[in-house]
Motif scaffolding. Structure first.
Motif, short mmCIF file in Angstrom:
data_model
loop_
_atom_site.label_atom_id
_atom_site.label_comp_id
_atom_site.label_asym_id
_atom_site.label_seq_id
_atom_site.Cartn_x
_atom_site.Cartn_y
_atom_site.Cartn_z
N ALA A 80 0.94 -1.17 0.16
CA ALA A 80 0.03 0.01 -0.11
C ALA A 80 0.80 1.04 -0.05
N SER A 81 2.15 1.05 0.58
CA SER A 81 2.89 2.31 0.42
C SER A 81 3.02 2.82 -0.98
N ILE A 82 2.93 2.00 -2.01
CA ILE A 82 3.26 2.43 -3.15
C ILE A 82 1.74 3.27 -3.73
N PHE A 83 0.64 3.17 -3.10
CA PHE A 83 -0.52 4.11 -3.34
C PHE A 83 0.05 5.48 -2.66
N GLU A 84 0.40 5.15 -1.65
CA GLU A 84 1.04 6.30 -0.64
C GLU A 84 1.80 7.29 -1.65
N LEU A 85 2.84 6.62 -2.05
CA LEU A 85 3.94 7.34 -2.83
C LEU A 85 3.05 7.94 -4.34
N LEU A 86 2.18 7.33 -4.66
CA LEU A 86 1.49 7.63 -5.69
C LEU A 86 0.67 8.96 -5.41
N VAL A 87 -0.05 9.20 -4.36
CA VAL A 87 -0.87 10.10 -3.90
C VAL A 87 -0.03 11.26 -3.91
N VAL A 88 1.04 11.21 -3.16
CA VAL A 88 2.04 12.34 -2.80
C VAL A 88 2.58 12.86 -4.29
N GLY A 89 2.87 11.94 -5.08
CA GLY A 89 3.29 12.21 -6.49
C GLY A 89 2.23 13.12 -7.19
N LEU A 90 1.14 12.64 -7.01
CA LEU A 90 0.11 13.12 -8.11
C LEU A 90 -0.18 14.73 -7.30
N ALA A 91 -0.24 14.66 -6.18
CA ALA A 91 -0.60 15.92 -5.31
C ALA A 91 0.52 17.04 -6.11
N PHE A 92 1.70 16.79 -6.07
CA PHE A 92 2.56 17.71 -6.53
C PHE A 92 2.37 17.86 -8.09
N ALA A 93 2.28 16.68 -8.86
CA ALA A 93 1.95 16.75 -10.15
C ALA A 93 0.92 17.52 -10.48
N ASN A 94 -0.39 17.45 -9.85
CA ASN A 94 -1.62 18.09 -9.88
C ASN A 94 -1.20 19.48 -9.82
N LEU A 95 -0.28 20.09 -8.59
CA LEU A 95 -0.02 21.37 -8.61
C LEU A 95 0.66 21.98 -9.68
N VAL A 96 1.46 21.23 -10.21
CA VAL A 96 2.35 22.16 -11.34
C VAL A 96 1.60 21.59 -12.75
N ALA A 97 0.68 21.03 -12.94
CA ALA A 97 0.28 20.45 -14.04
C ALA A 97 -0.12 21.59 -15.03
N ALA A 98 -0.40 22.62 -14.45
CA ALA A 98 -0.56 23.73 -15.32
C ALA A 98 0.57 24.26 -16.06
N HIS A 99 1.67 24.02 -15.55
CA HIS A 99 2.86 24.44 -15.97
C HIS A 99 3.23 23.87 -17.40
N ARG A 100 2.52 22.76 -17.68
CA ARG A 100 2.90 21.80 -18.81
C ARG A 100 2.40 22.86 -20.18
N MET A 101 2.78 22.31 -21.29
CA MET A 101 2.36 23.01 -22.59
C MET A 101 3.08 24.19 -22.59
N GLY A 102 4.20 24.58 -22.25
CA GLY A 102 5.02 25.76 -22.34
C GLY A 102 4.54 26.90 -21.61
N ALA A 103 3.36 26.61 -20.71
CA ALA A 103 2.99 27.69 -19.94
C ALA A 103 3.71 28.04 -18.61
N ILE A 104 4.82 28.70 -19.13
CA ILE A 104 5.80 28.66 -18.20
C ILE A 104 5.74 29.62 -16.96
N ASP A 105 4.42 30.33 -17.09
CA ASP A 105 4.24 31.43 -16.08
C ASP A 105 3.08 30.78 -15.07
#
Lengths: 337, 718
Positions: B123-148
């Motif tokens: 289950a710690s894999i899921f834990e890891l996944l959730v933490v990763g997703l949280a940060f990925a979600n936070l910076v997802a808007a940064h994709r597609m060259g939207a550097i601001d």
């Protein structure tokens, strides 16, 4: 363990000695429950030709231990008239001759003849040795050191196997003559026997009504010659590496220089500990002394030989503490060229 | 369950708090995000505590799931009922409700995760996944060259002169590192500290390499107009080029499906140095033009005398365009700078370019190419061009024929004449500009713009489009327009590049080039004006129009592209110091990273040698060397002799996992302390095999695999 190495005479004698020790150990363990560590140390002292001082409460099985040990060693020289086991209860009014024996005038021959005291035995249990006068204690300890008694200018050698298990009660000290530290030096180990654990105590009760003494009956015994031979193997066939000797000396030196200790371990104690280490190696089936032997024996060897400053830790703890760096060094050295 | 050190527990709680915060931040008020952080922190601790109790796992999960219900219920009771709302007022009631909801939801979710992963390692894999997703979600808007983006995070970094992308990469790497540490936290605290140092070292390495290898370029798009390299790769066959020969990499392609889903990525920015408004309202940045009819469609010319206004390569020195349009009142000089974020096959420039000059790249990490263009931009509108004749008087008849060559199909000319006859009064019937406008207008009226069409496999895709359903995209429209015009003797070609509407400027002088502005358009040659774009604007559009570009990003990229030339040469001393510190920092990171890599290399070599030594050792040294190698392996798996513990005691301690180790220990000790026991080399090999099997049985694969990468383990083996 492992592959059988090339069999040679040395190896055979080592194996035989180890075998004998295992048989003794089995018998003792069968009769005495929950005292495996004490049994091992007593066997080590026996094979190392040392003596043991047990500090414990009445009724903790020391007589049984000594008696089973004595009875397990079969006298294969019955002609010499030396008993397997003798118990001496020390009291304040005991006289030296009561233990060594005395010259008795025989009417028939009109001459004095020596009548052996209880000290003439393979295994002697000296019970409550601190209750008797220093005079008697001195006679006893001299006999232990010299393996002989002198009565009226005649020296009578004791049996070669002569092994003493002395006891003293640590609590009831009124009217006793505690052994001074130099006297304690004559004992190889001082063992403190704590109460045995619950399961072992239950096992002792479960044996009722059969006496514990008889529990070892039927198990293989050991002959006196075998024990004497094992002592020889210990002296000649078990290898003690230079590194182990180094550590032993360094441990003694660090004990002497430690501010918590008023008087450190004697050189004699170091000499005595060598056969003890070898004996333990043999007991565990090795033909070499390993650091583990040092770890297991050092507290029991040095504990009663050093005098601590008031307020210091238990001497055993100090020994363990100072031993740790030596053991670590030994372990590291073993991986070097 | 392994008892973990308190610092690991605290670290875990902190990570959980950050995770909950990161999830809540983009969708909730700051208050609620704070409550979520608190909930996450408490959830981590409560989950760990609950896992230690004797409660059964399903009961635990149900208990925590109940918290989610509580969260919902609390919010509903605060917000939707009259219990508290009247006394708090609507705003505060909403705030309180959200805070309660997010707090309890975080508590429930993360508590479940923590409890599960404390009980079951999987289950710690899921834990890891959730933490990763949280940060990925936070910076997802940064994709597609939207550097601001996200603005909250990126703005301060940009203001400080940093690069948000690198900072986000770093945050992600740190988060990953921390979670890996937590996965391994059973190894003990000291060990984790050392591992932390390794992670820091790896991060330094990451910075160093990111700096050296430049920023990641924008993702490739589905383009299809041949503007960027590798736009076509692997797609041509799927979309059926028929048997019409191999096309060049930068050709226009007819496609059934023109995938623009990934296309709103910025690929460059244009800086206008002169004020210029195109009469058509659209800035056409021409990159290429296609005028040669190959029997099916238009491709790049192979004639030396045609399309001489095109430049095929990026300027390394000043490039003057061989054929310039007639200068005069109809065209004005406009200087522009193009800074490309993505690699392109050719330089593009506001039509019609006169010369290309290389420009200094203000930020080589970000821009792949920067160049200046001077264009002769059209100022005349269609009405002014009414008098112009088609084609150039300087052209040879052959060249004129070349520019009016189209399919043999008579339907083109018939259709064109029909359109012209119907829509133009007689006096305008042979005015080129009027004809062009009439044709474009008709096409815009009847055609349907769609990115999905079904013409690519036709023999003549343009005819299939024009005389069929008239559904297509710019490639179809521009081809149809060109062929119709050519069929009535108007010289025309297809231009490709980017079309940016003037409104996009929003008063600024920077224009963001987004990938979805890629376009192909028809161009017509008018005497005295040169090539002029008359685009088709389909009135029926089946595809949603591209979203307008982010004006913030446009302004930001413009500033970045301009940066170097605008910055005053003498800045105040503080920025100078900061710059110096940054230089020192970046070189320290580079050299520190290299040094660290060297140290790691030495450590790994050393480790490998100790591991392989048994193969080369002498018979006498064998027990020691084999034992040492085995100790190293155990150390990797964090099985180490304690200080003061004897070798035998250590072996006995491991006996349940590795029974064979006791025998090996005994053999080693015998050889080290003078015993007689000696084993054969073959026997050692056998023991090593047995131990390997026992290790495989006692330790999970990932644990053993991870152990291989531990550079320090052998230093700890004793």
């Amino acid at each position: 363990m492992m592959n059988a190495p090339a069999l040679d005479t040395a190896q055979t004698s080592v194996d035989a000695a180890r075998d004998a020790l295992q048989r003794l150990r089995m018998r003792l363990r069968a009769a005495i429950r929950g005292r495996d560590e004490v049994i091992d140390l007593v066997l080590v002292a026996l094979v190392a030709d040392g003596h043991v001082l047990l500090e414990d409460f009445p009724g903790s099985g020391k007589t049984t231990l000594a008696r089973v040990l004595g009875e397990s060693i079969v006298d294969d020289q019955p002609a010499d008239g030396i008993a397997g086991f003798r118990r001496i209860q020390f009291t304040p009014d005991l006289l030296p001759s009561d233990i060594t024996g005395t010259n008795v005038f025989e009417l028939e021959t009109g001459r004095f003849s020596f009548r052996r005291g209880p000290i003439f035995a393979h295994v002697v249990l000296a019970d409550e040795i601190n209750r008797t006068s220093p005079k008697v204690q001195a006679a006893m300890l001299e006999a232990m050191a010299e393996k002989q008694v002198t009565v009226d200018d005649t020296t009578h050698p004791l049996d070669e196997l002569f092994f003493v298990i002395a006891t003293q009660n640590p609590l009831d000290l009124a009217g006793t003559y505690p052994l001074p530290t130099p006297q304690l030096d004559r004992f190889l180990f001082k063992l403190v026997m704590h109460h045995i654990d619950r399961d072992s105590e239950l096992a002792v009760l479960d044996a009722y009504p059969r006496p514990n003494l008889t529990m070892a009956d039927g198990l293989a015994t050991v002959s006196r010659t075998e024990v004497v031979a094992a002592r020889k193997v210990v002296r000649h066939e078990v290898h003690i590496a230079q590194a182990v000797k180094d550590s032993l000396v360094d441990l003694a030196r660090s004990l002497r220089s430690d501010p918590r200790i008023l008087s450190g371990a004697s050189t004699r104690s170091l000499v005595l500990s060598l056969p003890a280490l070898a004996a333990r190696a043999l007991l565990f089936g090795r033909d070499f002394v390993s650091p583990e032997d040092l770890e297991a024996l050092a507290p029991f060897v040095f504990e009663h030989r050093i005098e601590c400053a008031p307020g210091a830790d238990e001497p055993g703890d100090i020994v363990r503490e100072l031993l740790a760096p030596q053991l670590e060094r030994l372990a590291r050295q073993s991986l070097r060229r | 369950m392994v008892e973990e050190p308190w610092l690991a527990t605290a670290l875990r709680a902190a990570v959980m708090a950050a995770t909950a915060f990161a999830f809540a931040w983009p969708i909730a008020q700051p208050w609620a995000a704070g409550a979520a952080a608190l909930g996450g922190c408490v959830g981590a601790l409560a989950g760990a505590g609950a896992a230690r109790t004797r409660l059964r796992t399903p009961a635990l999960v149900l208990g925590f799931a109940a918290l989610l219900l509580v969260a919902w219920g609390l919010r509903a009771s605060v917000v939707s009922t009259n219990l508290l709302a009247p006394s708090l007022g609507p705003g505060r009631a909403l705030d309180l409700g959200d805070a309660l909801f997010f707090g309890f939801a975080a508590l429930g979710t993360l508590g479940t995760l923590r409890a599960l992963s404390a009980r079951h390692r999987v289950a710690s894999i899921f834990e890891l996944l959730v933490v990763g997703l949280a940060f990925a979600n936070l910076v997802a808007a940064h994709r597609m060259g939207a550097i601001d983006r996200p603005h909250d995070l990126a703005d301060p970094i940009l203001a400080a002169g940093g690069d948000p992308t690198i900072v986000f990469l770093a945050v992600g790497a740190v988060a990953t590192g921390v979670m890996v540490l937590l996965l391994l936290s059973e190894r003990g605290l000291l060990r984790s500290g050392v591992d932390l140092l390794v992670v820091v070292g790896l991060l330094l390495l990451l910075f160093g390499t990111t700096h050296m290898l430049r920023m990641p370029s924008p993702p490739p798009t589905g383009g299809g107009l041949g503007l960027r390299p590798n736009d076509e790769s692997g797609q041509g066959q799927n979309h059926g080029q028929g048997g019409h020969g191999q096309s060049r990499d930068d050709d226009l392609q007819f496609r059934d499906q023109y995938d623009q889903s990934n296309d709103n990525v910025p690929v460059g920015v244009v800086l206008l140095h002169d004020d210029y408004s195109p009469p058509s309202g659209v800035y056409y940045l021409r990159q290429n033009a296609f005028s040669q009819y190959n029997g099916r469609r238009l491709v790049g010319t192979t004639r030396p005398d045609a399309d001489r206004d095109l430049v095929a390569s990026f300027p390394s020195t000043r490039i003057d365009v061989p054929e310039t349009p007639p200068l005069g009142a109809n065209r004005t000089l406009v200087r522009t700078t193009v800074a490309l974020l993505a690699e392109h096959t050719r330089p593009m420039g506001l039509e019609a370019p006169l010369r290309f000059e290389p420009a200094q790249n203000p930020d080589p990490d970000r821009f792949v190419r920067v160049y200046d263009i001077t264009s002769a931009a059209l100022t005349a509108d269609a009405a002014a061009m009414l008098g112009a004749t088609a084609g150039s008087s300087s052209w040879s008849p052959d060249l004129f024929r070349y520019y009016t060559q189209g399919p043999d199909d008579p339907r083109y000319a018939a259709l064109a004449n029909q359109i012209l006859d119907e829509s133009l009064p007689a006096e305008m019937r042979h005015v080129p500009v009027a004809e062009i406008l009439a044709l474009m207008d008709w096409l815009g009226a009847v055609g349907t713009y769609s990115l999905r069409s079904r013409h690519a496999n036709a023999e003549d895709p343009t005819a299939d489009f024009l005389f069929g359903d008239r559904i297509g995209y710019c490639v179809h429209f521009s081809h149809a327009a060109t062929f119709l015009a050519r069929s009535v003797g108007l010289p025309a070609r297809v231009g490709s590049g980017y079309a940016l509407e003037e409104a996009q400027r929003q008063g600024g002088s920077a224009l963001l080039i987004a990938g979805d502005r890629a376009h192909a358009w028809p161009e017509f040659y008018l005497e005295g004006y040169g090539w002029v774009v008359f685009d088709v604007s389909p009135r029926t559009v089946a595809t949603p129009p591209p979203s307008p570009p982010d004006p913030e990003l446009q302004r930001l990229l413009g500033e970045l592209a301009r940066g170097q030339s605008v910055a005053p040469p003498d800045a105040s001393p503080v920025p100078e110091m900061v710059r110096a510190a940054r230089r020192v920092g970046s070189s320290a990171a580079t050299y520190g990273g290299l040094g660290l890599a060297l140290v790691l290399l030495v450590l790994f070599l050393w480790k490998s040698w100790r591991r392989l030594a048994p193969l080369f050792s002498s018979e006498a040294a064998l027990p020691r060397v084999v034992y040492r190698a085995e100790l190293d392996r155990l150390s990797e798996l964090s099985r180490r002799r304690r200080r003061g513990e004897s070798r035998e005691a250590f072996a006995t301690r491991l006996a349940s996992e590795l029974p064979t180790f006791e025998g090996l220990t005994r053999a080693h000790l015998a050889s080290a302390f003078g015993g007689r026991l000696r084993l054969e080399r073959a026997r050692y090999r056998e023991l090593a095999g047995l131990l390997g099997r026992e290790r495989r049985a006692s330790f999970a694969v990932w644990r053993r695999a991870l152990a291989l990468f531990d550079p320090f383990s052998f230093l700890w083996s004793r």
